[in-house]
Write a protein that holds these residues in place. Sequence first.
Motif, PDB file in Angstrom:
ATOM      1  N   THR A 155      14.498   0.295  -0.401  1.00 12.27           N
ATOM      2  CA  THR A 155      13.105   0.716  -0.543  1.00 12.27           C
ATOM      3  C   THR A 155      12.275  -0.205   0.324  1.00 12.27           C
ATOM      4  N   ARG A 156      11.415   0.387   1.137  1.00  8.83           N
ATOM      5  CA  ARG A 156      10.547  -0.370   2.044  1.00  8.83           C
ATOM      6  C   ARG A 156       9.124  -0.356   1.509  1.00  8.83           C
ATOM      7  N   TYR A 157       8.522  -1.529   1.471  1.00  6.18           N
ATOM      8  CA  TYR A 157       7.131  -1.699   1.065  1.00  6.18           C
ATOM      9  C   TYR A 157       6.319  -2.106   2.294  1.00  6.18           C
ATOM     10  N   LEU A 158       5.190  -1.448   2.513  1.00  7.99           N
ATOM     11  CA  LEU A 158       4.309  -1.773   3.635  1.00  7.99           C
ATOM     12  C   LEU A 158       3.144  -2.603   3.112  1.00  7.99           C
ATOM     13  N   ILE A 159       2.963  -3.774   3.733  1.00  3.44           N
ATOM     14  CA  ILE A 159       1.923  -4.705   3.288  1.00  3.44           C
ATOM     15  C   ILE A 159       1.064  -5.109   4.479  1.00  3.44           C
ATOM     16  N   PRO A 160      -0.185  -4.656   4.527  1.00  3.12           N
ATOM     17  CA  PRO A 160      -1.072  -5.061   5.617  1.00  3.12           C
ATOM     18  C   PRO A 160      -1.519  -6.510   5.433  1.00  3.12           C
ATOM     19  N   LYS A 161      -1.489  -7.260   6.533  1.00  2.00           N
ATOM     20  CA  LYS A 161      -1.972  -8.650   6.556  1.00  2.00           C
ATOM     21  C   LYS A 161      -2.673  -8.868   7.884  1.00  2.00           C
ATOM     22  N   GLY A 162      -3.975  -9.030   7.842  1.00  2.00           N
ATOM     23  CA  GLY A 162      -4.725  -9.208   9.086  1.00  2.00           C
ATOM     24  C   GLY A 162      -4.559  -7.986   9.971  1.00  2.00           C
ATOM     25  N   ASN A 163      -4.165  -8.200  11.219  1.00  2.00           N
ATOM     26  CA  ASN A 163      -3.972  -7.101  12.180  1.00  2.00           C
ATOM     27  C   ASN A 163      -2.546  -6.566  12.203  1.00  2.00           C
ATOM     28  N   HIS A 164      -1.716  -6.982  11.275  1.00  2.00           N
ATOM     29  CA  HIS A 164      -0.304  -6.599  11.271  1.00  2.00           C
ATOM     30  C   HIS A 164       0.079  -5.958   9.944  1.00  2.00           C
ATOM     31  N   ARG A 220      18.421   7.856  10.129  1.00  2.00           N
ATOM     32  CA  ARG A 220      17.660   7.392   8.967  1.00  2.00           C
ATOM     33  C   ARG A 220      16.969   8.568   8.297  1.00  2.00           C
ATOM     34  N   ILE A 221      16.977   8.544   6.969  1.00  2.00           N
ATOM     35  CA  ILE A 221      16.160   9.449   6.174  1.00  2.00           C
ATOM     36  C   ILE A 221      15.150   8.569   5.454  1.00  2.00           C
ATOM     37  N   LYS A 222      13.877   8.793   5.757  1.00  2.00           N
ATOM     38  CA  LYS A 222      12.791   8.031   5.149  1.00  2.00           C
ATOM     39  C   LYS A 222      11.933   9.031   4.395  1.00  2.00           C
ATOM     40  N   ASN A 223      11.946   8.900   3.058  1.00  5.46           N
ATOM     41  CA  ASN A 223      11.328   9.891   2.186  1.00  5.46           C
ATOM     42  C   ASN A 223      11.920  11.256   2.530  1.00  5.46           C
ATOM     43  N   GLU A 224      11.190  12.174   3.077  1.00  6.72           N
ATOM     44  CA  GLU A 224      11.728  13.512   3.367  1.00  6.72           C
ATOM     45  C   GLU A 224      11.780  13.811   4.865  1.00  6.72           C
ATOM     46  N   LYS A 225      11.828  12.767   5.697  1.00  9.52           N
ATOM     47  CA  LYS A 225      11.883  12.967   7.144  1.00  9.52           C
ATOM     48  C   LYS A 225      13.124  12.300   7.717  1.00  9.52           C
ATOM     49  N   PHE A 245      16.889  -4.158  -0.793  1.00 11.61           N
ATOM     50  CA  PHE A 245      18.167  -3.470  -0.623  1.00 11.61           C
ATOM     51  C   PHE A 245      18.803  -3.157  -1.966  1.00 11.61           C
ATOM     52  N   GLU A 246      19.568  -2.063  -1.983  1.00  8.92           N
ATOM     53  CA  GLU A 246      20.312  -1.624  -3.156  1.00  8.92           C
ATOM     54  C   GLU A 246      21.798  -1.559  -2.815  1.00  8.92           C
ATOM     55  N   THR A 279       0.820  -1.209   0.000  1.00  7.09           N
ATOM     56  CA  THR A 279       0.000   0.000   0.000  1.00  7.09           C
ATOM     57  C   THR A 279       0.856   1.262   0.000  1.00  7.09           C
ATOM     58  N   VAL A 280       2.128   1.130   0.408  1.00  2.19           N
ATOM     59  CA  VAL A 280       3.046   2.272   0.497  1.00  2.19           C
ATOM     60  C   VAL A 280       4.450   1.782   0.165  1.00  2.19           C
ATOM     61  N   SER A 281       5.243   2.635  -0.478  1.00  2.00           N
ATOM     62  CA  SER A 281       6.678   2.368  -0.605  1.00  2.00           C
ATOM     63  C   SER A 281       7.424   3.612  -0.141  1.00  2.00           C
ATOM     64  N   GLN A 282       8.562   3.373   0.511  1.00  2.00           N
ATOM     65  CA  GLN A 282       9.349   4.467   1.086  1.00  2.00           C
ATOM     66  C   GLN A 282      10.821   4.257   0.754  1.00  2.00           C
ATOM     67  N   LYS A 283      11.482   5.309   0.305  1.00  2.00           N
ATOM     68  CA  LYS A 283      12.923   5.270   0.068  1.00  2.00           C
ATOM     69  C   LYS A 283      13.606   5.532   1.408  1.00  2.00           C
ATOM     70  N   ILE A 284      14.566   4.678   1.779  1.00  2.00           N
ATOM     71  CA  ILE A 284      15.251   4.803   3.067  1.00  2.00           C
ATOM     72  C   ILE A 284      16.762   4.780   2.851  1.00  2.00           C
TER      73      ILE A 284
END
Length: 155
Positions: free
Chosen positions: A89-98, A41-46, A105-106, A20-25
């Motif tokens: 690059t981190r991908y967020l994947i919802p599964k059930g309650n988690h 850590r720099i994740k996107n612009e934070k 990695f690059e 549902t989301v991808s983030q450059k880290i």
Amino acid sequence: MQEIERKFLITSTAFKQEATVSQKIVQGYLNSHPERTVRVRIKNEKGYITIKGKGDKTGTTRFEWEKEISLEEAQALIQLCELGVIDKTRYLIPKGNHIFEVDVFEGENKGLILAEIELSKVNDVFEKPDWLGLEVTNDERYYNAYLSKKPFTSW
């Protein structure tokens, strides 16, 4: 301030279709001692600074403290980090309650894909997606601090 997480290798890239989301880290270590790590850590612009303690015998539980900092502070601190900055690059994947966090990695760790899941208790039950492979929770080679010093491509 307790982190409970498990790590797994990935068997296919099918997870990308569920993300549902991808983030450059980009992250580096000011201190990567096995007893404690201090990560920037720099994740996107934070920016973030994180302190982690040594894991328990199973590798699932350890102290973790994290604070958001400005992007400018994080960029300056990255310049002070030990050699071996991690790029992924981190991908967020919802599964059930988690939510699974899948890191692709690059750079010197290219080819490595890891999934992590944070749990509320050690024996928390969670749904395992088809693309989830071998558990590597207690294998220190898959810790980011280790990968910064001994990249996956050198194994």
